[in-house]
Enzyme design. Structure first.
Site: not given
Ligand code: GLU
Length: 509
Positions: A260-262
């Site tokens: 994910s982006k995180r």
């Protein structure tokens, strides 16, 4: 095989994640491998999630990766329009066809009524399906007159798909996963057209894939659960369905869950192809392009996240990969992303392209830093440095390439610089002074003659020579570097280096 026509069908709800780029890449490769057509379709029917600039971002990112579509909004094509928001008439017609066939129905249940049903069913999950639709407010249960009256009064309604009454197993062949089966009884009666008259993803996707004559649907694993509904929809329309191929997820570096982006923020690596600035918050997310990656390296890295050629080879251009690409060699299980490996691909591509390929780019980077290297100098620098960096700008960060060193590795000096070392270097300077043509070969020959005449070992003089010229203990051939600097600068650096080093040694005593 029939005419291969594949599509990448992103929704413009934000930037393209690298998983999306990989889906586009595998579609592009499959099209190239079969002399087919690669289509870009913008799935923008969900107005609520529309993000300004996302479509332009997707097009630009694909262009940077060299994955421009053969058909799409920009190149056009005979199966357009290629934006779903411009194809409403086709979806209305399709929905009417299903209503006429009795394979879809109008549902008048209000959001409040549905909420109440959900609450009442808790802790079970309420489903609008073959088992419950007989007790709900829809055109299957209400009389024709009542339906007409509701419509005349302007009551909002959705059109739902009528899943088969009798439970059955829906089976299809997935080109990557083999035979996949689902029980139709687990499927709910999905909304095909919302109260606002806009189609849902399922309807628009199936109608477009049919009308655009898509032969293979190659998409992410997250769409696998939707595939049985799609198979049933094709059947309801009386159309053959395309071949399905569901790609494995790209996993976090730890292997636990979807990337994910995180994860990018936490691990200090980009998850987007190019920088993305959120139009609402103004926040910018880093992209591979802006981090200095070559598109060829980024694409090669994505290629190997889920596909392999059946042997140990890892380095491919997109054209080379297209010659070998097949869905049979796409893996079923998730592909773990490794940021170090991404950098490795970049290093390999930088090197394999050769010095000549980077002359202009390096010249530009140098100029931006106020360093004026001509093409020949850029080539020399690249010959010396290409093996030692992953990104071109790192070359300009190497201070001693452009100016005499101001910092010297004091620890190294104390360890390697003996009392007699400065004397050797002074004598060497004198020898070099006499070299008429200051080429790498001549400097090396004189250097070796000097060692031999003085009965010295390589290590006794070469490392101090390097320290004097660069301040450091490692780097390219010092004969190449001396030739690059020229006689005058080499001698000046030698003299200055000896002086600074002696000061360091004096201070250390
Ligand atoms: N619009 C869907 C997406 O955003 C497309 C899925 C598909 O390829 O069927 O991923």
């Amino acid at each position: 095989m029939t005419d291969v026509r594949v599509r990448f069908a992103p929704s413009p709800t934000g930037p393209l994640h690298m998983g999306g780029v990989r889906t586009a890449l595998y579609n592009w490769l499959f099209a190239r491998a079969h002399g087919g057509t690669f289509i870009l379709r913008i799935e923008d029917t969900d107005q609520g999630r529309f993000v300004e600039g996302a479509e332009a971002y997707i097009e630009e990112a694909l262009a940077w990766c060299g994955l421009s579509p053969d058909e799409g909004v920009r190149p056009g094509g005979e199966f357009g329009p290629y934006r779903q928001s411009e194809r409403s008439a086709m979806y209305r017609e399709a929905v009417q066809e299903l209503l006429d066939k009795g394979l879809a129905y109008e549902a008048f249940d209000t959001p409040e009524e549905l909420d109440a049903l959900r609450k009442a069913a808790e802790p079970d999950v309420f489903q609008y399906d073959a088992a419950t639709r007989g007790q709900l407010r829809n055109s299957l249960t209400l009389g024709a007159e009542e339906v007409a009256a509701l419509k005349a009064s302007g009551a909002p309604y959705a059109v739902r798909f009528k899943t088969p009454d009798a439970a059955e197993e829906v089976r299809f062949e997935d080109a990557i996963r083999g035979s996949v089966g689902f029980q139709s009884s687990v499927l709910d009666d999905k909304v095909l057209m919302k109260a606002d008259g806009l189609p849902t993803y399922h309807l628009a996707n199936v109608v477009d894939d049919h009308h655009m004559r898509i032969s293979h649907v190659i998409r992410g694993e997250e769409w696998l659960p939707s595939a049985p509904l799609h198979v049933l929809l094709y059947r309801a329309f009386g159309w053959d369905h395309p071949v399905f191929a569901h790609l494995p997820l790209i996993l976090k570096p730890t292997g636990n869950g979807k990337l994910s982006k995180r994860d990018g923020d936490a691990g200090g690596f980009p998850v987007f192809p190019t920088n993305w600035t959120d139009p609402k918050s103004g926040d910018t997310w880093p992209g591979y392009r802006e981090q200095g990656y070559a598109p060829e390296a980024f694409v090669n890295m994505l290629l190997m996240l889920g596909w392999n050629p059946g042997d140990e080879r890892e380095l491919f251009t997109a054209e080379e990969a297209a010659k070998e690409f097949s869905l049979e060699r796409v893996v079923k299980s998730g592909a773990r992303f490794n940021p170090d490996k991404a950098k490795w691909f970049q290093e390999q591509h930088l090197r394999n392209a050769g010095s000549e390929a980077h002359v202009n780019a390096l010249g530009g980077l140098a100029q931006a830093k106020g360093v004026s290297w001509d093409a020949a100098q850029c080539k020399d620098v690249l010959d010396m440095m290409l093996e030692r960096v992953a990104f071109l700008p790192e070359i300009l960060d190497t201070g001693w390439l452009t100016a005499a060193p101001t910092e010297f590795n004091a620890k190294l000096v104390r360890k390697k610089w003996k009392d007699e070392t400065s004397g050797y270097l002074n004598d060497l300077a004198q020898v070099l002074e006499g070299v008429a043509e200051f080429t790498s070969e001549n400097v090396e020959a004189e250097f070796k003659d000097f060692l031999e005449a003085r009965e010295l070992g390589f290590g006794q003089v070469l490392l101090p020579f390097r320290i004097a010229l660069t301040g450091e203990g490692g780097g390219p051939s010092m004969f190449d570097f001396a030739a690059f600097l020229g006689k005058e600068e080499t001698l000046a650096r030698l003299a200055q280096g000896i002086e600074v080093v002696e000061a360091i040694r004096a201070a250390g005593e």
